[in-house]
Design a protein around this motif. Structure first.
Motif, PDB file in Angstrom:
ATOM      1  N   SER A  19      -1.644   9.131 -12.307  1.00 14.10           N
ATOM      2  CA  SER A  19      -1.790  10.488 -11.779  1.00 14.10           C
ATOM      3  C   SER A  19      -0.700  11.427 -12.266  1.00 14.10           C
ATOM      4  O   SER A  19      -0.717  12.607 -11.942  1.00 14.10           O
ATOM      5  CB  SER A  19      -1.773  10.461 -10.245  1.00 14.10           C
ATOM      6  OG  SER A  19      -2.906   9.787  -9.747  1.00 14.10           O
TER       7      SER A  19
ATOM      8  N   HIS B 220       0.817  -1.224   0.000  1.00 13.40           N
ATOM      9  CA  HIS B 220       0.000   0.000   0.000  1.00 13.40           C
ATOM     10  C   HIS B 220       0.851   1.274   0.000  1.00 13.40           C
ATOM     11  O   HIS B 220       0.675   2.145   0.867  1.00 13.40           O
ATOM     12  CB  HIS B 220      -0.955   0.010   1.194  1.00 13.40           C
ATOM     13  CG  HIS B 220      -1.802  -1.215   1.310  1.00 13.40           C
ATOM     14  ND1 HIS B 220      -2.843  -1.500   0.456  1.00 13.40           N
ATOM     15  CD2 HIS B 220      -1.731  -2.260   2.189  1.00 13.40           C
ATOM     16  CE1 HIS B 220      -3.401  -2.648   0.791  1.00 13.40           C
ATOM     17  NE2 HIS B 220      -2.741  -3.148   1.834  1.00 13.40           N
TER      18      HIS B 220
ATOM     19  N   ARG C  16     -10.268  11.127  -9.696  1.00 11.96           N
ATOM     20  CA  ARG C  16      -9.203  10.892  -8.726  1.00 11.96           C
ATOM     21  C   ARG C  16      -8.282  12.102  -8.594  1.00 11.96           C
ATOM     22  O   ARG C  16      -7.771  12.387  -7.512  1.00 11.96           O
ATOM     23  CB  ARG C  16      -8.360   9.688  -9.152  1.00 11.96           C
ATOM     24  CG  ARG C  16      -8.973   8.342  -8.869  1.00 11.96           C
ATOM     25  CD  ARG C  16      -8.217   7.245  -9.551  1.00 11.96           C
ATOM     26  NE  ARG C  16      -6.794   7.226  -9.210  1.00 11.96           N
ATOM     27  CZ  ARG C  16      -6.273   6.582  -8.163  1.00 11.96           C
ATOM     28  NH1 ARG C  16      -7.062   5.909  -7.358  1.00 11.96           N
ATOM     29  NH2 ARG C  16      -4.980   6.593  -7.937  1.00 11.96           N
ATOM     30  N   ASP C  17      -8.056  12.793  -9.686  1.00 12.89           N
ATOM     31  CA  ASP C  17      -7.085  13.884  -9.683  1.00 12.89           C
ATOM     32  C   ASP C  17      -7.298  14.749 -10.917  1.00 12.89           C
ATOM     33  O   ASP C  17      -8.246  14.561 -11.671  1.00 12.89           O
ATOM     34  CB  ASP C  17      -5.644  13.338  -9.645  1.00 12.89           C
ATOM     35  CG  ASP C  17      -5.417  12.271 -10.696  1.00 12.89           C
ATOM     36  OD1 ASP C  17      -5.864  12.463 -11.849  1.00 12.89           O
ATOM     37  OD2 ASP C  17      -4.801  11.238 -10.380  1.00 12.89           O
TER      38      ASP C  17
ATOM     39  N   ASP D  17      -7.513   1.301  -4.120  1.00 13.29           N
ATOM     40  CA  ASP D  17      -6.646   1.655  -3.000  1.00 13.29           C
ATOM     41  C   ASP D  17      -6.189   3.110  -3.150  1.00 13.29           C
ATOM     42  O   ASP D  17      -6.359   3.732  -4.190  1.00 13.29           O
ATOM     43  CB  ASP D  17      -5.440   0.706  -2.972  1.00 13.29           C
ATOM     44  CG  ASP D  17      -4.754   0.673  -1.609  1.00 13.29           C
ATOM     45  OD1 ASP D  17      -5.219   1.389  -0.695  1.00 13.29           O
ATOM     46  OD2 ASP D  17      -3.761  -0.060  -1.457  1.00 13.29           O
ATOM     47  N   ARG D  18      -5.565   3.634  -2.113  1.00  7.35           N
ATOM     48  CA  ARG D  18      -5.117   5.024  -2.142  1.00  7.35           C
ATOM     49  C   ARG D  18      -3.850   5.206  -2.970  1.00  7.35           C
ATOM     50  O   ARG D  18      -3.438   6.334  -3.244  1.00  7.35           O
ATOM     51  CB  ARG D  18      -4.847   5.515  -0.719  1.00  7.35           C
ATOM     52  CG  ARG D  18      -3.723   4.742  -0.019  1.00  7.35           C
ATOM     53  CD  ARG D  18      -3.552   5.194   1.416  1.00  7.35           C
ATOM     54  NE  ARG D  18      -2.520   4.437   2.120  1.00  7.35           N
ATOM     55  CZ  ARG D  18      -1.232   4.702   2.061  1.00  7.35           C
ATOM     56  NH1 ARG D  18      -0.803   5.711   1.320  1.00  7.35           N
ATOM     57  NH2 ARG D  18      -0.360   3.975   2.733  1.00  7.35           N
ATOM     58  N   THR D  19      -3.207   4.123  -3.360  1.00  9.34           N
ATOM     59  CA  THR D  19      -1.955   4.199  -4.106  1.00  9.34           C
ATOM     60  C   THR D  19      -2.149   4.922  -5.434  1.00  9.34           C
ATOM     61  O   THR D  19      -3.094   4.656  -6.172  1.00  9.34           O
ATOM     62  CB  THR D  19      -1.411   2.787  -4.388  1.00  9.34           C
ATOM     63  OG1 THR D  19      -1.134   2.143  -3.143  1.00  9.34           O
ATOM     64  CG2 THR D  19      -0.129   2.848  -5.212  1.00  9.34           C
ATOM     65  N   ARG D  20      -1.232   5.831  -5.726  1.00 13.12           N
ATOM     66  CA  ARG D  20      -1.257   6.562  -6.989  1.00 13.12           C
ATOM     67  C   ARG D  20      -0.025   6.197  -7.804  1.00 13.12           C
ATOM     68  O   ARG D  20       0.985   5.784  -7.249  1.00 13.12           O
ATOM     69  CB  ARG D  20      -1.330   8.069  -6.740  1.00 13.12           C
ATOM     70  CG  ARG D  20      -2.619   8.470  -6.042  1.00 13.12           C
ATOM     71  CD  ARG D  20      -2.671   9.942  -5.715  1.00 13.12           C
ATOM     72  NE  ARG D  20      -3.887  10.262  -4.985  1.00 13.12           N
ATOM     73  CZ  ARG D  20      -5.048  10.552  -5.551  1.00 13.12           C
ATOM     74  NH1 ARG D  20      -5.145  10.555  -6.865  1.00 13.12           N
ATOM     75  NH2 ARG D  20      -6.106  10.837  -4.827  1.00 13.12           N
TER      76      ARG D  20
ATOM     77  N   ASP E 239       2.201   5.021  -1.034  1.00 11.60           N
ATOM     78  CA  ASP E 239       1.513   6.230  -1.487  1.00 11.60           C
ATOM     79  C   ASP E 239       1.642   6.382  -2.999  1.00 11.60           C
ATOM     80  O   ASP E 239       0.701   6.798  -3.677  1.00 11.60           O
ATOM     81  CB  ASP E 239       2.107   7.471  -0.805  1.00 11.60           C
ATOM     82  CG  ASP E 239       1.899   7.455   0.699  1.00 11.60           C
ATOM     83  OD1 ASP E 239       0.772   7.145   1.139  1.00 11.60           O
ATOM     84  OD2 ASP E 239       2.866   7.741   1.438  1.00 11.60           O
TER      85      ASP E 239
ATOM     86  N   GLY F 231      -2.355  14.012  -3.975  1.00 12.02           N
ATOM     87  CA  GLY F 231      -3.584  14.044  -4.758  1.00 12.02           C
ATOM     88  C   GLY F 231      -3.560  14.967  -5.948  1.00 12.02           C
ATOM     89  O   GLY F 231      -4.553  15.083  -6.674  1.00 12.02           O
TER      90      GLY F 231
END
Length: 224
Positions: A99, A47, A206-207, A74-77, A49, A121
């Motif tokens: 991203s 997980h 997402r962004d 998941d929060r992973t970018r 970042d 983000g």
């Protein structure tokens, strides 16, 4: 602390990235993947970042790996590394949910700031690649859309936007930065940031990169 997973099939390249990232007080490398399959598996386990994702790797490439990482929710970018002569990869990565995009010969400070921005983000695209990337995306729009000027069904993702938010989404699609939006629309930059955050929340983007896709998909912006 920003956690990073490095995905690259070149051991020396991974070592170089690791040395650079671990020289920073606010970054730590959780692991290294030598191919896309490993990148997907390790992203699910660790997980991070940010996944620093090479495009061309044996087996599962970076584009498909990006798609699978993003699809988990998941929060992973993902920050993709590309080259100036491979715009088709940048386009494919954009569609896959990346991203950000940076060129492999970016300066160390550009890479570090890009990782930090993606982790918080924001979206990052190498300045020299931005316009070409947007143009490439525009010309890959699905066929069969009504001609320019012909009314098209309203994209349901726009329904909750105010007129001002729609206006700002349109210029985001044109590649304007927050500073440019603030200057040209006579707004405080903090106000622009608030609008952008609300646009992302209301549309489910997402962004900023995904907001650009929406602007083109919804025909708020036409190919140049």
């Amino acid at each position: 602390m920003t956690t990073v997973l490095i995905a690259d099939d070149q051991p020396l390249q991974r070592l170089g990235f690791r040395m650079l990232l671990e020289s920073q007080d606010d970054m730590t490398v959780l692991g290294e993947a030598a191919n896309g399959t490993e990148a997907v598996r390790m992203a699910a386990e660790l997980h991070p970042d940010v996944v620093l994702m090479d495009v061309r790797m044996p087996g599962l490439d970076g584009i498909e790996a990006t798609r699978r990482v993003v699809a988990t929710g998941d929060r992973t970018r993902v920050l993709i590394l590309t080259t100036f002569d491979l715009d088709e990869y940048a386009y494919a990565g954009l569609r896959a949910g990346a991203s950000g995009f940076l060129v492999k010969d970016a300066q160390p400070e550009e890479l570090l700031s890009g990782i930090r921005a993606v982790a918080t983000g924001d979206a990052v695209v190498a300045p020299s690649l931005t316009r070409r990337l947007l143009d490439a995306y525009a010309h890959h729009l699905p066929t069969g859309q009504p001609p320019t000027g012909t009314p098209a069904p309203e994209d349901p993702r726009l329904a909750a936007l105010t007129d001002r938010e729609r206006e700002i989404l349109t210029v985001i699609g044109k590649g304007w930065t927050n500073t440019e939006i603030a200057s040209r629309l006579h707004l405080a930059e903090s106000t622009v940031k608030t609008h952008v955050s609300r646009i992302l929340a209301k549309t489910g983007c997402r962004d900023r990169i995904q907001a650009v896709i929406l602007a083109y998909d919804a025909r708020l912006v036409e190919p140049s």
